[in-house]
Scaffold this active site. Sequence first.
Site, PDB file in Angstrom:
ATOM      1  N   GLY B  14       0.826  -1.102  -0.126  1.00 43.96           N
ATOM      2  CA  GLY B  14      -0.138   0.008  -0.043  1.00 43.96           C
ATOM      3  C   GLY B  14       0.897   1.282   0.029  1.00 43.96           C
ATOM      4  N   LEU B  15       0.483   2.205  -0.726  1.00 44.78           N
ATOM      5  CA  LEU B  15       1.509   3.308  -0.960  1.00 44.78           C
ATOM      6  C   LEU B  15       0.495   4.659  -0.726  1.00 44.78           C
ATOM      7  CD1 LEU B  15       4.241   4.067  -1.449  1.00 44.78           C
ATOM      8  CD2 LEU B  15       3.978   4.103  -3.758  1.00 44.78           C
ATOM      9  N   ASN B  17      -1.408   7.256   1.998  1.00 43.06           N
ATOM     10  CA  ASN B  17      -0.608   8.554   2.941  1.00 43.06           C
ATOM     11  C   ASN B  17       0.098   7.777   4.019  1.00 43.06           C
ATOM     12  OD1 ASN B  17      -2.092  10.770   2.109  1.00 43.06           O
ATOM     13  ND2 ASN B  17      -3.660  10.492   3.594  1.00 43.06           N
ATOM     14  N   VAL B  18      -0.271   6.739   4.409  1.00 41.18           N
ATOM     15  CA  VAL B  18       0.631   5.993   5.390  1.00 41.18           C
ATOM     16  C   VAL B  18       1.738   5.111   5.121  1.00 41.18           C
ATOM     17  CG1 VAL B  18       0.387   4.380   7.536  1.00 41.18           C
ATOM     18  CG2 VAL B  18      -1.462   5.733   7.102  1.00 41.18           C
ATOM     19  N   VAL B 134      -5.220   1.335  16.365  1.00 44.07           N
ATOM     20  CA  VAL B 134      -6.314   2.212  17.199  1.00 44.07           C
ATOM     21  C   VAL B 134      -5.503   3.290  17.487  1.00 44.07           C
ATOM     22  CG1 VAL B 134      -7.280   1.775  19.443  1.00 44.07           C
ATOM     23  CG2 VAL B 134      -7.246  -0.175  18.217  1.00 44.07           C
ATOM     24  N   GLY B 189     -10.996  17.630   4.337  1.00 46.65           N
ATOM     25  CA  GLY B 189     -10.584  16.158   4.108  1.00 46.65           C
ATOM     26  C   GLY B 189     -10.521  15.442   5.222  1.00 46.65           C
ATOM     27  N   GLU B 192     -14.540  11.134   4.636  1.00 47.64           N
ATOM     28  CA  GLU B 192     -14.581  10.645   3.355  1.00 47.64           C
ATOM     29  C   GLU B 192     -15.598  10.689   2.470  1.00 47.64           C
ATOM     30  OE1 GLU B 192     -12.496   6.714   3.071  1.00 47.64           O
ATOM     31  OE2 GLU B 192     -11.850   6.771   5.196  1.00 47.64           O
ATOM     32  N   ASP B 203     -16.153   2.424  12.465  1.00 49.29           N
ATOM     33  CA  ASP B 203     -14.794   2.527  12.557  1.00 49.29           C
ATOM     34  C   ASP B 203     -14.424   2.290  14.096  1.00 49.29           C
ATOM     35  OD1 ASP B 203     -11.868   3.275  11.662  1.00 49.29           O
ATOM     36  OD2 ASP B 203     -12.430   4.651  13.293  1.00 49.29           O
ATOM     37  N   LYS B 207     -12.387  -0.722  16.595  1.00 45.01           N
ATOM     38  CA  LYS B 207     -11.410  -0.261  17.521  1.00 45.01           C
ATOM     39  C   LYS B 207     -11.815  -0.634  18.891  1.00 45.01           C
ATOM     40  CE  LYS B 207      -9.786   3.395  14.903  1.00 45.01           C
ATOM     41  NZ  LYS B 207      -9.765   4.874  14.107  1.00 45.01           N
TER      42      LYS B 207
END
Lengths: 441, 441
Positions: B14-15, B17-18, B134, B189, B192, B203, B207
């Site tokens: 995965g490329l 943001n993170v 989390v 932003g 979503e 979400d 968590k």
Amino acid sequence: MFGEEKSVGVAVLGLGNVGSEVVRIIEDSAEDLAARIGAPLALRGVGVRRVVADRGVPVELLTDNIEELVSRDDVDIVIEVMGPVEPARKAILSALENGKSVVTANKALLSVSTGELAQAAESAHVDLYFEAAVAGAIPVIRPLTQSLAGDTVLRVAGIVNGTTNYILSQMASTGVDYETALADASALGYAEADPTADVEGYDAAAKAAILASIAFHTRVTADDVYREGITKITPADFASAKALGCTIKLLSICERVTDDEGQQRVSARVYPALVPLKHPLAAVNGAFNAVVVEAKAAGRLMFYGQGAGGAPTASAVTGDLVMAARNRVMRSRGPRESRYAKLPVLPIGMVSTRYYVNMYVADEPGVLSLLAAEFAKRDVSIAEMRQEGVADEGGQRVAARIVVITHRATDAALSETVAALEGLDAVHRVASVLRLEGNSE
Amino acid sequence: MFGEEKSVGVAVLGLGNVGSEVVRIIEDSAEDLAARIGAPLALRGVGVRRVVADRGVPVELLTDNIEELVSRDDVDIVIEVMGPVEPARKAILSALENGKSVVTANKALLSVSTGELAQAAESAHVDLYFEAAVAGAIPVIRPLTQSLAGDTVLRVAGIVNGTTNYILSQMASTGVDYETALADASALGYAEADPTADVEGYDAAAKAAILASIAFHTRVTADDVYREGITKITPADFASAKALGCTIKLLSICERVTDDEGQQRVSARVYPALVPLKHPLAAVNGAFNAVVVEAKAAGRLMFYGQGAGGAPTASAVTGDLVMAARNRVMRSRGPRESRYAKLPVLPIGMVSTRYYVNMYVADEPGVLSLLAAEFAKRDVSIAEMRQEGVADEGGQRVAARIVVITHRATDAALSETVAALEGLDAVHRVASVLRLEGNSE
């Protein structure tokens, strides 16, 4: 339950508040701890100064022969909660040399002897854990050494001494003077008979040394930490702080700094400082502790909780115990000391902060410009200058109380300025100089 | 530097943001990370959906063949930051089966498949780390699994979704309605295009499942978590909250509860709740996260910081990476899943809290006693009942807005009461029912 049922032998050194709580948790939570570790814990002995009955532990477990206890074959982990530096140092070294993992809460020892202890743990391939040494129950050591292991820590600032925080909180909320607040703290058991280690900042400095060492992967000892205590703080300082939208807290600060020559250095220092009421540390009152960590990628983190007391400290100690025991069962080891950076310590003179200067001066025209000139000569830029009251003597106004807030300046420049001010005829005395933190202007 | 110079191979899946931030940190901090690990990291490849140039990574490192990447001999650690549940699950299982340690930030996956993943990691004797799953950069997983390993966690309550916290903070501070605040969040932003997972609490529930599992050494999945979203919260609710000295927050709560038969159970739930302004979670605003942990010995701890965003999440991921890599170099392993407790889940009907009930009723004498009777019949004790305004229709007062605050009652009793109230002719509608948390009366 996990196949491996050989028990993990534990020796506890010290049976004060923390030691008693640790023994209690080992007994009361035996089943839970065994499930988490993968093997039961077995308490082999408790080291005490004098063996007497009625200590809440079967007397046959008590021993005053620490040396023998830490070298017993059936002891795997030694918990040191007896303090002070000696005989704890000797006992821990002996335990490590005998191949025992060690859990300690001894900040005074760690702040002077981490190198020696870490080396001994390394040679023996055992664990040395000390989560309880800073901020009691609050996880700080593990987050810094493990959770932030991939980040670059820039700054750690914390309230890590509950006694002084209780005293300062009392002064702030009730307006009493230092002596009264100290007496309250003593009466409530928050201050020891000899409060020096707390009120002069030695305890906070030991913790700053530990925090700086692990945050920046370097070695900082207690002697490297600049230190000022809280004994000279007055109600007038709190009044000024309030007028400025601040309170006063004893802070332990560790910073990574790039000096004028581009060299990376570490600054570790303890002093009472004005903190804006909006800053998260300003709301940390009473015997509570909090640590704010700023890291490049993570941004600002805060950890808050009970920094002292038998049960909270025992929570941190038994957490370390479970980790060390689990490592024994898994034939594994926790992280070793990470100390590759070797950052030189930035002398306090080169540390740059904002300042609050509180002085009594002659109540005459022209004095303010005289004062301002002394600051200007040394490039200390004034952000704010105000008269906060007058001092009477026999009904006569003899002095005006002047408060100056500066922009950022080095400690050296500020100290020179204060010395020059004290030399002026118009200045009766500079009553207090405090830093202003948590505000970058 | 530490004798062992063979590099540790890393694959990043995965490329976004993170992923981009993780790659950047691996490159920019290469020397530091190598010193901390005891060997350099080597980025072997980055898995992406489509290989295109200009992704900020040398194109030859990119691959769309995830299966091949995670099974390469020169890859030791796989970082999964691609989401969603599939294809991440398949990739992680494949990596674990191939003997790679895995670091993941995938809370949706972990909240449904922890068992399967933990089992695969156990079989392969490798590490599975997920600190970033989390509360982003805030260390929560490691404190719960390690620092508190010797304590008994009683309760975890957190604000762990930044989008909803931003929306609720906006509604609280500006008085706007939900739709306006959501539009603001989208424009900035923070939300979503399809905000369902955030605003409906999915979400936060994922968590909560992860937190409950590790805090109580049991297994809780997303389906076990009771869940309500924030879409029905109105400015009137905020006005009532304010009048009661509270604000409204979306909370993820995990509790150890002893039920009526003395059986230990776990409750995991997500809902918007009134929180007293004095409670530490009330001051957590905007996109920040915070988690409050209450443990038997440690007391109350709080962890605060940035819960989302590329850099903060990458901080947590690279912390895990360094720990997994260090374990590789030391031929060691981190803690395994601890899940011996097997606590049954407490159904929401048996969960006891305080409630805020907001309803529109006929503006006539005798109505209040009618309402009060319905509460009393079901043993729901009223702490406070007040009229907060009237609703007009064509200039005519047609309804009074009544707010009721209850003492603690079970969800079942409260739900029955609300159903009964809705059946009364005098009740036009029950507009909102919210819990009141952080206050034990």
